[in-house]
Structures are given as C-alpha cells and as structure tokens.
Design an enzyme around this catalytic site. Structure first.
Site, PDB file in Angstrom:
ATOM      1  N   TYR A  62       0.797  -1.231   0.000  1.00 28.20           N
ATOM      2  CA  TYR A  62       0.000   0.000   0.000  1.00 28.20           C
ATOM      3  C   TYR A  62       0.829   1.280   0.000  1.00 28.20           C
ATOM      4  CZ  TYR A  62      -3.585  -3.389   1.174  1.00 28.20           C
ATOM      5  OH  TYR A  62      -4.425  -4.479   1.158  1.00 28.20           O
ATOM      6  N   HIS A 118      -9.497   0.923  -5.531  1.00 30.25           N
ATOM      7  CA  HIS A 118      -8.545   0.209  -4.668  1.00 30.25           C
ATOM      8  C   HIS A 118      -7.147   0.746  -4.929  1.00 30.25           C
ATOM      9  CE1 HIS A 118     -11.582  -2.687  -3.562  1.00 30.25           C
ATOM     10  NE2 HIS A 118     -11.933  -2.717  -4.839  1.00 30.25           N
TER      11      HIS A 118
END
Length: 142
Positions: free
Chosen positions: A22, A99
């Site tokens: 991430y 996302h």
C-alpha cells in the site's frame, strides 16, 4: 457537484500497514490530494473512513439526495459484504469502486469483488492515483 469518498476497514492504517503493498502514503495524505484536485474542479467532497460495515451502509443510504456520486474503497468488505452491495444497488447514487492495489493480481480471495456488478466502474492498482481517477470519473458521470 458533491462527491462522497468512503473508505472501509483498515484504511486508517495506511502509511504503516503493509507498505510493500500500500505504500507509505497515509489516508490523510490521500484526502489532502483529493481535496486539492476537487477544489480545482470546484467539486465539494465529503471524505470518511470507518471500520464498521453498518456505518458504511448507513452512509451509502444517506447519500441518496445529498451526493451526486460515491467513490468507494470498501477494503476487505469488497469481497464479502452483501450488505454494502445491497445498499449500493438500492440507491440511485452512482458508485465508483476504487482500490490502491491491483486486486486482480493479488491473492485469489481478493480477486473477486461482489460489489463491482452494482458499481459504475472499478479503478485499481494506481495507489493514490486511484482516488484521483475516482474523482475524475465521478465528475464525468453528470
């Protein structure tokens, strides 16, 4: 135009949670970048995060009549929340699923989104850019 950005579970941990997947950008960093781009486009945004499925469902329901679009990063609920799917399908507010990571290139259980069929579209794999592209897509809906 008003766009509601909803963020699901564990996104409050961005910047420290699995940075190899991430990155090190925090949710506050993302919000700041989205707000800057929204201001340039003269778009009002409301940016929220919750770890609770029911709270996300309530926000989706409340968006009817108050928001022109929803940009949703449902996090882990993407793969298993019938409640969020039903809330999206019940409303008449277009939802863009986003996302940070490329969910289709990850673990098998993450590759299927049960909310995708009731969303206008899906953007994934561009990190912070997924949020900016989500804002851009929401502006083109009207």
């Amino acid at each position: 135009m008003k766009v509601l950005f909803l963020n699901g579970p564990n996104l409050n941990l961005l910047g420290t949670r699995q940075p190899e997947i991430y990155g090190d950008t925090t949710l506050a960093d993302i919000e700041a970048a989205v707000r800057k781009q929204a201001e340039e486009k003269k778009v009002e945004i409301d940016f929220r995060q919750s770890n609770m499925e029911g709270e996300l469902v309530t926000w989706i329901q409340e968006a009817v009549g108050t928001a022109d679009a929803i940009v949703l990063n449902a996090g882990g609920y993407t793969h298993n929340s019938v409640a969020i799917r039903d809330a999206i399908a019940s409303g008449n507010v277009p939802v863009i699923e986003i996302h940070l990571s490329h969910i289709h290139a990850r673990e098998e259980f993450r590759q299927h989104s049960i909310i995708a069929p009731v969303c206008k579209g899906q953007i994934c794999g561009f990190g912070l850019g997924s949020y900016l592209l989500g804002l851009e897509a929401s502006v083109t809906l009207k």
